[in-house]
Structure formats: C-alpha cells, structure tokens
Design a protein around this motif. Structure first.
Motif, mmCIF file in Angstrom:
data_model
loop_
_atom_site.group_PDB
_atom_site.id
_atom_site.type_symbol
_atom_site.label_atom_id
_atom_site.label_comp_id
_atom_site.label_asym_id
_atom_site.label_seq_id
_atom_site.Cartn_x
_atom_site.Cartn_y
_atom_site.Cartn_z
ATOM 1 N N HIS A 122 0.940 9.099 -7.784
ATOM 2 C CA HIS A 122 0.950 8.950 -9.242
ATOM 3 C C HIS A 122 2.327 9.246 -9.849
ATOM 4 N N GLU A 123 3.233 9.815 -9.047
ATOM 5 C CA GLU A 123 4.580 10.104 -9.540
ATOM 6 C C GLU A 123 5.551 8.958 -9.312
ATOM 7 N N VAL A 124 5.160 7.988 -8.498
ATOM 8 C CA VAL A 124 6.107 6.987 -8.012
ATOM 9 C C VAL A 124 6.724 6.160 -9.138
ATOM 10 N N PHE A 125 5.911 5.652 -10.053
ATOM 11 C CA PHE A 125 6.415 4.738 -11.084
ATOM 12 C C PHE A 125 7.526 5.386 -11.908
ATOM 13 N N ASN A 126 7.243 6.553 -12.470
ATOM 14 C CA ASN A 126 8.244 7.217 -13.308
ATOM 15 C C ASN A 126 9.430 7.699 -12.493
ATOM 16 N N LEU A 127 9.156 8.168 -11.269
ATOM 17 C CA LEU A 127 10.228 8.701 -10.440
ATOM 18 C C LEU A 127 11.233 7.626 -10.052
ATOM 19 N N VAL A 128 10.759 6.461 -9.660
ATOM 20 C CA VAL A 128 11.662 5.377 -9.256
ATOM 21 C C VAL A 128 12.587 4.984 -10.405
ATOM 22 N N ASN A 129 12.024 4.879 -11.587
ATOM 23 C CA ASN A 129 12.861 4.501 -12.740
ATOM 24 C C ASN A 129 13.877 5.598 -13.081
ATOM 25 N N ARG A 130 13.481 6.843 -12.931
ATOM 26 C CA ARG A 130 14.409 7.947 -13.198
ATOM 27 C C ARG A 130 15.526 7.959 -12.159
ATOM 28 N N LEU A 131 15.176 7.710 -10.901
ATOM 29 C CA LEU A 131 16.181 7.710 -9.836
ATOM 30 C C LEU A 131 17.194 6.581 -10.012
ATOM 31 N N LYS A 132 16.714 5.428 -10.453
ATOM 32 C CA LYS A 132 17.628 4.304 -10.684
ATOM 33 C C LYS A 132 18.662 4.659 -11.749
ATOM 34 N N LYS A 133 18.207 5.334 -12.810
ATOM 35 C CA LYS A 133 19.116 5.720 -13.891
ATOM 36 C C LYS A 133 20.147 6.737 -13.411
ATOM 37 N N LEU A 134 19.789 7.507 -12.374
ATOM 38 C CA LEU A 134 20.707 8.522 -11.842
ATOM 39 C C LEU A 134 21.647 7.964 -10.784
ATOM 40 N N GLY A 135 21.510 6.652 -10.472
ATOM 41 C CA GLY A 135 22.436 6.018 -9.540
ATOM 42 C C GLY A 135 21.856 5.682 -8.188
ATOM 43 N N ALA A 136 20.579 5.952 -7.968
ATOM 44 C CA ALA A 136 19.969 5.605 -6.680
ATOM 45 C C ALA A 136 19.857 4.103 -6.535
ATOM 46 N N ARG A 137 19.967 3.623 -5.291
ATOM 47 C CA ARG A 137 19.810 2.190 -5.039
ATOM 48 C C ARG A 137 19.134 2.000 -3.686
ATOM 49 N N ASP A 138 18.814 0.745 -3.384
ATOM 50 C CA ASP A 138 18.127 0.413 -2.123
ATOM 51 C C ASP A 138 16.849 1.250 -1.974
ATOM 52 N N ILE A 139 16.114 1.402 -3.049
ATOM 53 C CA ILE A 139 14.937 2.281 -3.059
ATOM 54 C C ILE A 139 13.764 1.589 -2.367
ATOM 55 N N LEU A 140 13.173 2.277 -1.411
ATOM 56 C CA LEU A 140 11.975 1.798 -0.729
ATOM 57 C C LEU A 140 10.830 2.770 -0.979
ATOM 58 N N VAL A 141 9.647 2.215 -1.256
ATOM 59 C CA VAL A 141 8.428 3.027 -1.379
ATOM 60 C C VAL A 141 7.511 2.591 -0.245
ATOM 61 N N VAL A 142 7.223 3.507 0.658
ATOM 62 C CA VAL A 142 6.535 3.179 1.916
ATOM 63 C C VAL A 142 5.204 3.931 2.004
ATOM 64 N N PRO A 143 4.121 3.239 2.382
ATOM 65 C CA PRO A 143 2.849 3.943 2.577
ATOM 66 C C PRO A 143 2.919 4.875 3.783
ATOM 67 N N ILE A 144 2.109 5.933 3.747
ATOM 68 C CA ILE A 144 2.082 6.910 4.819
ATOM 69 C C ILE A 144 0.678 6.924 5.432
ATOM 70 N N GLU A 145 0.601 6.767 6.735
ATOM 71 C CA GLU A 145 -0.690 6.795 7.417
ATOM 72 C C GLU A 145 -1.150 8.195 7.738
ATOM 73 N N ARG A 146 -0.232 9.026 8.213
ATOM 74 C CA ARG A 146 -0.583 10.395 8.586
ATOM 75 C C ARG A 146 0.577 11.332 8.318
ATOM 76 N N ILE A 147 0.230 12.589 7.980
ATOM 77 C CA ILE A 147 1.228 13.649 7.871
ATOM 78 C C ILE A 147 0.803 14.761 8.826
ATOM 79 N N ILE A 148 1.572 14.986 9.841
ATOM 80 C CA ILE A 148 1.233 15.991 10.852
ATOM 81 C C ILE A 148 2.145 17.210 10.708
#
Length: 286
Positions: free
Chosen positions: A260-286
């Motif tokens: 639920h944080e992804v939408f706002n976070l990506v736009n904020r990061l772009k404004k701060l100079g981030a680029r080549d942003i990838l959002v990837v699904p996660i199957e497991r966290i061990i």
C-alpha cells in the motif's frame, strides 16, 4: 518414510491450502485430477486429501504427520496436536444465536434444560457447562439455522464469518464461543522424529505468509542524492545499498516495502532523483 500432510479435499479452505503449499515450493505433481494421495515436487513429502473435520484426528493418530484445518475443528475433536502456525485465512467465529424475537439476550437468560442445536456438540457442551448451563445438545450435520423455527431447538451455535447468513435467517448473536482461523498442525511424535523436515515446511509456509502484501523496490540514484533517497525508503530493516559498476557515481538501492506504500513512495523517490525504478513481487521472505 515420506512426510504426509493432510489437506481438506473440498470446501472453502481446500484451494487456499493447496495454493499455500504450492507457493511454499511443495506443489502437487498432479493437481488436475485430485486423488486421495498425491506426490509433491518435494521427493520426501506427500499429501493426503480428506474431510477437514477428520484432519485433527488423523494428525493426532499419526495417519498424517501434518495438516491444515480450522481451530474450530481442532477444538471440537479435543485431540493432542501441535499448532505450528496461524495461517491467517478462513477466519470465522462459532457463535451462540437465537431468533430475533427471543427474550434471550445474554448467557444469564439461558435456563438449564434449554435445547441447543449445533454441528459442534463437544465445543458447545463444554462452553455451556463452563458457564454453569446444563443444556440438551442436539447434533445436526447442516442447516442449523432452521432448527429454532421448526421446534427442534431453542438456540443454535453456528460458524459465521460475517453474520450475514444469521441475519438473513432472522437470528441474533448472543455470545461468541470461539474465534477460529486455519492452522498448520503436526503430530507430536512426528515432530520429534521428523522435526527437521517439518520445520522446513513450516519455514516455507511462514515465508509465503511474510511476503504477503510486500513488494521489492529496486532503483538507481546518483551518489550525491543517496541520503535523501534512503531516508525516504521505509524497508523492513532499512534499504540495501551497493555501488553500480559504471563510470558514473551510481548507487543501487533495494528495499522491501508494504504494497500500500508503493504508489506514493515511487512518486516521492522520482522527485528525489531516483531512476530505473523496479517494483517486483515477492514470493517468499525467509
């Protein structure tokens, strides 16, 4: 000997249970023609399909080493099993209900000798006796809601997730007996003898559950903008930062964040100079 996991053969928790094992890497080899027993892609694990209500006893008796079933069924059977994980689905409550016009509004209004219809006679009887009520229990295998209206019982206990069906049948909830959800269980002796592989199954399932609602954000940023970007990324334990092998001073930043944080976070990061942003699904966290 293979580890055997008992799964519900049908019903509301059958497919979620099968899918959970598949995401954990223990998928069925043949999920199109479900049989009583099925091999999985793990050479040392097999699955047996049976009624959800029978799984607590099968696990307790050692017919299965592990199982997935509801807490309501485990408590109803009153068997000795190890509850390893709450799987956080199939949530429902076993409630005491009466017709809307009934004068019964609380436990104190229930008199001894009252007739109670239920699919959970043991749970219901224990609950009433613990509250000092000596009732007559009538066990039904379904359609419990109709019992008060045809003279079979004065009260019912029934499993509900939203209460909608009870309201549709003009019944009101008097009290909650048990809040239930789906559990991962194990036979105590099997846990002693096969603890290593049981813990592997548990870890795989836990990893799937921990990954639910999470995304991996990956991005590149100039080194002089790194501090601002990393401060903006929440992450589970803080972002991971590494240097990109290039002629420029480029840094790679990775972090696991809530979906639920992804939408706002990506736009904020772009404004701060981030680029080549990838959002990837996660199957497991061990």
């Amino acid at each position: 000997m293979k580890l055997r996991i008992a799964l519900p053969s049908k019903g509301r928790i059958s497919e979620p249970a099968v899918n959970l094992l598949a995401k954990a890497g223990i998928g069925l080899k043949d999920n199109t023609n479900r049989k009583l027993f099925s091999d999985t892609y793990h050479p040392d694990i097999s699955v047996m399909f049976t009624r959800a209500a029978d799984i607590p006893e099968f696990v307790a008796d050692g017919a299965a080493d592990m199982g997935i079933t509801g807490l309501d069924l485990i408590e109803e059977k009153d068997v000795n099993v190890e509850i390893l994980e709450d799987l956080n689905f199939g949530k429902a409550s076993l409630v005491l209900a009466v017709p809307e016009e009934s004068p019964i509004a609380s436990l104190q209004d229930i008199k001894s000798g009252t007739v109670v219809a239920t699919e959970f006679p043991n749970l219901t009887n224990r609950y009433l006796k613990n509250n000092g009520i000596d009732a007559k229990i009538v066990e039904l295998s379904g359609s419990t809601e109709i019992a008060p209206f045809i003279g079979v019982a004065d009260i019912i206990t029934d499993l509900t997730s939203t209460g909608t069906t009870l309201k549709m049948n003009h019944l009101k909830i008097v009290d909650t007996i048990l809040n239930s959800s789906i559990k991962l269980i194990a036979n105590p002796q099997s846990y002693h003898e096969k603890g290593e592989i049981i813990e592997e199954v548990r870890t795989g399932i836990r990893g799937v559950m921990d990954a639910e609602g999470k995304k991996l954000i990956m991005l590149n940023v100039n080194e002089n903008q790194l501090d601002q970007v990393t401060k903006a990324m929440p992450g589970m334990t803080g972002p991971t930062v590494s240097r990109v092998l290039s002629s420029d001073d480029i840094m790679a930043v990775h972090a696991v964040v809530d979906e639920h944080e992804v939408f706002n976070l990506v736009n904020r990061l772009k404004k701060l100079g981030a680029r080549d942003i990838l959002v990837v699904p996660i199957e497991r966290i061990i």
